[in-house]
Design a protein around this motif. Structure first.
Motif, PDB file in Angstrom:
ATOM      1  N   ALA A 116      14.717 -20.781 -20.543  1.00  0.00           N
ATOM      2  CA  ALA A 116      13.802 -21.867 -20.207  1.00  0.00           C
ATOM      3  C   ALA A 116      14.159 -23.146 -20.953  1.00  0.00           C
ATOM      4  N   ALA A 117      14.612 -23.023 -22.196  1.00  0.00           N
ATOM      5  CA  ALA A 117      15.019 -24.206 -22.960  1.00  0.00           C
ATOM      6  C   ALA A 117      16.230 -24.876 -22.321  1.00  0.00           C
ATOM      7  N   LEU A 118      17.224 -24.083 -21.908  1.00  0.00           N
ATOM      8  CA  LEU A 118      18.401 -24.654 -21.256  1.00  0.00           C
ATOM      9  C   LEU A 118      18.033 -25.259 -19.903  1.00  0.00           C
ATOM     10  N   GLU A 119      17.187 -24.564 -19.155  1.00  0.00           N
ATOM     11  CA  GLU A 119      16.794 -25.091 -17.848  1.00  0.00           C
ATOM     12  C   GLU A 119      16.055 -26.419 -17.985  1.00  0.00           C
ATOM     13  N   SER A 120      15.311 -26.599 -19.084  1.00  0.00           N
ATOM     14  CA  SER A 120      14.575 -27.853 -19.267  1.00  0.00           C
ATOM     15  C   SER A 120      15.517 -29.048 -19.324  1.00  0.00           C
ATOM     16  N   ILE A 121      16.717 -28.852 -19.835  1.00  0.00           N
ATOM     17  CA  ILE A 121      17.698 -29.935 -19.895  1.00  0.00           C
ATOM     18  C   ILE A 121      18.111 -30.342 -18.485  1.00  0.00           C
ATOM     19  N   ALA A 122      18.339 -29.352 -17.634  1.00  0.00           N
ATOM     20  CA  ALA A 122      18.746 -29.637 -16.251  1.00  0.00           C
ATOM     21  C   ALA A 122      17.612 -30.281 -15.455  1.00  0.00           C
ATOM     22  N   TYR A 123      16.388 -29.816 -15.672  1.00  0.00           N
ATOM     23  CA  TYR A 123      15.254 -30.407 -14.956  1.00  0.00           C
ATOM     24  C   TYR A 123      15.073 -31.879 -15.341  1.00  0.00           C
ATOM     25  N   GLN A 124      15.168 -32.167 -16.628  1.00  0.00           N
ATOM     26  CA  GLN A 124      15.013 -33.548 -17.084  1.00  0.00           C
ATOM     27  C   GLN A 124      16.119 -34.435 -16.507  1.00  0.00           C
ATOM     28  N   THR A 125      17.323 -33.892 -16.412  1.00  0.00           N
ATOM     29  CA  THR A 125      18.418 -34.656 -15.816  1.00  0.00           C
ATOM     30  C   THR A 125      18.139 -34.940 -14.346  1.00  0.00           C
TER      31      THR A 125
ATOM     32  N   PHE B  87      26.509 -21.745 -18.290  1.00  0.00           N
ATOM     33  CA  PHE B  87      25.245 -21.483 -17.603  1.00  0.00           C
ATOM     34  C   PHE B  87      24.523 -22.791 -17.295  1.00  0.00           C
ATOM     35  N   LEU B  88      24.417 -23.654 -18.297  1.00  0.00           N
ATOM     36  CA  LEU B  88      23.706 -24.909 -18.107  1.00  0.00           C
ATOM     37  C   LEU B  88      24.366 -25.764 -17.035  1.00  0.00           C
ATOM     38  N   MET B  89      25.690 -25.833 -17.038  1.00  0.00           N
ATOM     39  CA  MET B  89      26.378 -26.673 -16.057  1.00  0.00           C
ATOM     40  C   MET B  89      26.191 -26.126 -14.639  1.00  0.00           C
ATOM     41  N   GLN B  90      26.226 -24.789 -14.484  1.00  0.00           N
ATOM     42  CA  GLN B  90      26.006 -24.222 -13.154  1.00  0.00           C
ATOM     43  C   GLN B  90      24.564 -24.449 -12.701  1.00  0.00           C
ATOM     44  N   PHE B  91      23.618 -24.252 -13.624  1.00  0.00           N
ATOM     45  CA  PHE B  91      22.222 -24.476 -13.252  1.00  0.00           C
ATOM     46  C   PHE B  91      21.991 -25.956 -12.938  1.00  0.00           C
ATOM     47  N   GLN B  92      22.689 -26.837 -13.640  1.00  0.00           N
ATOM     48  CA  GLN B  92      22.561 -28.261 -13.353  1.00  0.00           C
ATOM     49  C   GLN B  92      23.057 -28.580 -11.949  1.00  0.00           C
ATOM     50  N   ALA B  93      24.202 -28.024 -11.582  1.00  0.00           N
ATOM     51  CA  ALA B  93      24.714 -28.215 -10.216  1.00  0.00           C
ATOM     52  C   ALA B  93      23.717 -27.669  -9.198  1.00  0.00           C
ATOM     53  N   ASP B  94      23.137 -26.508  -9.492  1.00  0.00           N
ATOM     54  CA  ASP B  94      22.188 -25.890  -8.561  1.00  0.00           C
ATOM     55  C   ASP B  94      20.934 -26.741  -8.393  1.00  0.00           C
ATOM     56  N   ILE B  95      20.387 -27.230  -9.502  1.00  0.00           N
ATOM     57  CA  ILE B  95      19.102 -27.928  -9.429  1.00  0.00           C
ATOM     58  C   ILE B  95      19.272 -29.342  -8.906  1.00  0.00           C
ATOM     59  N   LEU B  96      20.486 -29.916  -9.016  1.00  0.00           N
ATOM     60  CA  LEU B  96      20.766 -31.225  -8.432  1.00  0.00           C
ATOM     61  C   LEU B  96      21.237 -31.120  -6.989  1.00  0.00           C
TER      62      LEU B  96
ATOM     63  N   ARG C 271      14.924 -22.652  -2.889  1.00  0.00           N
ATOM     64  CA  ARG C 271      14.786 -22.166  -4.262  1.00  0.00           C
ATOM     65  C   ARG C 271      14.817 -23.333  -5.244  1.00  0.00           C
ATOM     66  N   ARG C 272      15.702 -24.260  -5.021  1.00  0.00           N
ATOM     67  CA  ARG C 272      15.833 -25.450  -5.875  1.00  0.00           C
ATOM     68  C   ARG C 272      14.512 -26.218  -5.908  1.00  0.00           C
ATOM     69  N   ASP C 273      13.927 -26.443  -4.760  1.00  0.00           N
ATOM     70  CA  ASP C 273      12.699 -27.228  -4.695  1.00  0.00           C
ATOM     71  C   ASP C 273      11.518 -26.487  -5.303  1.00  0.00           C
ATOM     72  N   THR C 274      11.487 -25.167  -5.143  1.00  0.00           N
ATOM     73  CA  THR C 274      10.408 -24.371  -5.729  1.00  0.00           C
ATOM     74  C   THR C 274      10.452 -24.432  -7.248  1.00  0.00           C
ATOM     75  N   LEU C 275      11.633 -24.263  -7.805  1.00  0.00           N
ATOM     76  CA  LEU C 275      11.782 -24.314  -9.262  1.00  0.00           C
ATOM     77  C   LEU C 275      11.416 -25.695  -9.801  1.00  0.00           C
ATOM     78  N   PHE C 276      11.847 -26.729  -9.112  1.00  0.00           N
ATOM     79  CA  PHE C 276      11.589 -28.078  -9.598  1.00  0.00           C
ATOM     80  C   PHE C 276      10.107 -28.430  -9.472  1.00  0.00           C
ATOM     81  N   ALA C 277       9.442 -27.903  -8.459  1.00  0.00           N
ATOM     82  CA  ALA C 277       8.004 -28.108  -8.332  1.00  0.00           C
ATOM     83  C   ALA C 277       7.273 -27.483  -9.524  1.00  0.00           C
ATOM     84  N   GLY C 278       7.737 -26.327  -9.954  1.00  0.00           N
ATOM     85  CA  GLY C 278       7.159 -25.691 -11.136  1.00  0.00           C
ATOM     86  C   GLY C 278       7.355 -26.529 -12.380  1.00  0.00           C
ATOM     87  N   TRP C 279       8.539 -27.147 -12.484  1.00  0.00           N
ATOM     88  CA  TRP C 279       8.816 -28.041 -13.617  1.00  0.00           C
ATOM     89  C   TRP C 279       7.863 -29.237 -13.606  1.00  0.00           C
ATOM     90  N   LYS C 280       7.694 -29.852 -12.460  1.00  0.00           N
ATOM     91  CA  LYS C 280       6.828 -31.031 -12.377  1.00  0.00           C
ATOM     92  C   LYS C 280       5.389 -30.686 -12.754  1.00  0.00           C
TER      93      LYS C 280
END
Length: 547
Positions: free
Chosen positions: A430-439, A468-477, A529-538
């Protein structure tokens, strides 16, 4: 063989690196720097310890690489921006601890100013959102809270500098008091358009003009080190705040190119060339690296170094169809196809638009140093990959409030979505994912300002090594992430600026050929999946802002 020495003074370490004429890093040394937290939201450092750590790193890299100081053509300096030092011009002693860019002690004063009639004018002149992040309120705090400081400043006894200025002053034994436009533009005291200190701004913050350093081009010889420090007199020829240095290190010299740095914080910059951008989505307008418009020859110890303004090679862009456009006041760059698009080192003022996240890699440090969930940052990748997802856990690392695009000093850190299945790997993930969400928040604001979709994102900084972070960043963007062969692009950018000023590198076009991609991370996640995860972040951010 000649070399360049790059001094990269960051928030948690001071590094020194050597580069050859192919732009390859041949050695690097690092020394840690301690942050102190005397009160909630306060962040301080010892300015003398910063200087000593940087000097130790520089001496170590020369000694361990067996390269004499006489073999160094020039020094480039990159630095943590906004961090504020005030010192006695006669003794060189700081009058207080350095106030670090993350520090929120002036948040209340900035909130009052942001709600005053002067707020709109300040943003128009500086390109900045009024926030405790920037240097002006930190200087004002020191003058108002250190006994006798204001009277001494008014008498001309005190000097101010961001860390670049402090290091230059020390390296030259007080002969040079200077900064460059990239750092000056982060103080909230420089007029972004003119590139000069402005009396209206110094008056608002009640800061004597005599405290401020001279503003010089980012790529130019500004002084010579005293031989006692490194063993020879060496020109200081490159200066840039760390994020603009990373922009140069990623070979983003032209309008339309962008990068994201994953360090203590997270910083996405889009180069806009000579066009000053105006964000409608709470991003910052800032200066990119510049050089003197004059080509001249400088002598050093019998050597002659011709200054170069670079070669205007054909540009390229990471935003598709990024034709010069005005949208809601925002001015954005010429297209990649336009061969007339200017280079950042053309001698003209150069600009960028920036999104700033206060806590990125620092969230991983928090897991390590405060919670003891990991012993080293590198462990986070394997732990994150050991579970399929975070199990609905979100970490909003608003430990010092939230930066762009929220600019909410009152927000506080939040861990949400916990259940009995929440374990160490999921918290780390979750800490690593927070970096990608903020980006993603930064990129969405950048896309809204530009009217264009991101085609790819160049990445750098220590956390960019985390696969992991770079792949998740590509996925969430939903776009490719491009990692270069050398992710230490902050130090590299400072070296490029110094090398271009001294003729060590013949042209910007030559420097651009040095850039190489090490790996490209393609998005693999479905859009749903990308939009669902990002909605949770927001939703988690909304809760953090209500805390």
């Amino acid at each position: 063989m000649p070399y360049l020495l790059s001094l990269d003074e960051g928030t948690t370490s001071a590094r020194a690196a050597l580069y050859d004429q192919s732009g390859a890093r041949i050695a690097m040394e690092s020394r840690p720097i301690e942050c102190r937290f005397p009160h909630p939201g306060w962040v301080e450092q010892d300015a003398l310890a910063i200087w000593q750590a940087q000097l130790d790193a520089a001496r170590a890299v020369l000694a361990n690489a067996h390269i004499p100081a006489s073999g160094i053509t020039a020094i480039g300096i990159a630095n943590q921006r906004e961090t504020t030092v005030v010192w006695d011009r006669r003794t060189g002693q700081p009058v207080s601890p350095a106030i670090v860019w993350q520090c929120r002690r002036t948040a209340e004063a900035c909130h009052r100013l942001a709600n005053s009639p002067a707020a709109t004018d300040i943003t128009r002149r500086t390109g900045l959102v009024i926030d405790a992040y920037f240097s002006a309120s930190k200087i004002q705090w020191i003058l108002d809270n250190v006994p006798g400081a204001r009277a001494r400043a008014c008498d001309g006894e005190l000097l101010f500098g961001t860390i670049d200025t402090w290091l230059i002053w020390r390296l030259t034994n007080g002969r040079v008091h200077a900064t460059d436009p990239t750092n000056a533009s982060r103080t909230m005291l420089m007029n972004l358009s003119t590139g000069e200190w402005e009396s209206t701004l110094t008056g608002i913050f009640d800061i004597p003009r005599a405290m401020l350093p001279q503003i010089v081009p980012s790529s130019s010889i500004v002084g010579v080190t005293s031989a006692e420090h490194l063993g020879a007199e060496i020109p200081i020829a490159g200066i840039a705040g760390d994020q603009q240095a990373a922009l140069a290190g990623q070979a983003c010299f032209r309008a339309g190119l962008s990068k994201n740095t994953y360090g203590t914080g997270c910083f996405a910059l889009l180069h806009t060339g000579p066009r000053e951008p105006v964000s409608q989505n709470r991003l910052l307008s800032t200066r990119a690296a510049s050089v003197s418009g004059n080509t001249r020859t400088t002598e050093r110890v019998g050597s002659v170094f011709p200054a170069t303004a670079g070669d205007a090679a054909a540009p390229c862009a990471l935003f598709s169809n990024s034709r010069t456009t005005e949208r809601g006041g925002g001015v954005f760059p010429a297209p990649a196809e336009d061969a007339a698009a200017p280079c950042a080192l053309s001698g003209d003022a150069q600009f960028a638009i920036e999104g700033s996240v206060f806590i990125a890699g620092a969230a991983v440090q928090w897991l390590r140093d405060k919670l003891g969930l990991i012993q080293a940052a590198a462990e986070s990748e394997a732990l994150a990959l050991s579970v399929p997802d975070s199990g609905g856990v979100y970490l909003v690392p608003a430990f010092v409030g939230l930066g762009a695009p929220h600019w909410d000093s009152a927000a506080r850190g939040l861990l949400t979505g916990l259940s009995l299945s929440s374990d160490r790997p999921r918290l780390v993930r979750a800490a690593l994912e927070s970096i990608a969400y903020q980006t993603r928040e930064l990129v969405e604001a950048m896309e809204a300002d530009s009217g264009e979709k991101l085609k790819e994102l160049r990445v750098d900084g220590g956390a960019a090594a985390n696969n992991f972070l770079m792949q998740f960043q590509a996925d969430i963007l939903g776009c490719p992430i491009v990692r270069p062969t050398d992710i230490e692009t902050t130090a590299l950018g400072a070296a490029y600026l110094a090398g271009l000023a001294t003729g060590f590198f013949p042209s910007v076009a030559a420097v651009e050929t040095f850039w190489r991609a090490e790996r490209i991370f393609e998005p693999q996640m479905t859009a749903d999946r990308r939009d669902t995860l990002f909605a949770g972040w927001k939703d988690a951010v909304r809760r953090a802002r209500l805390a």
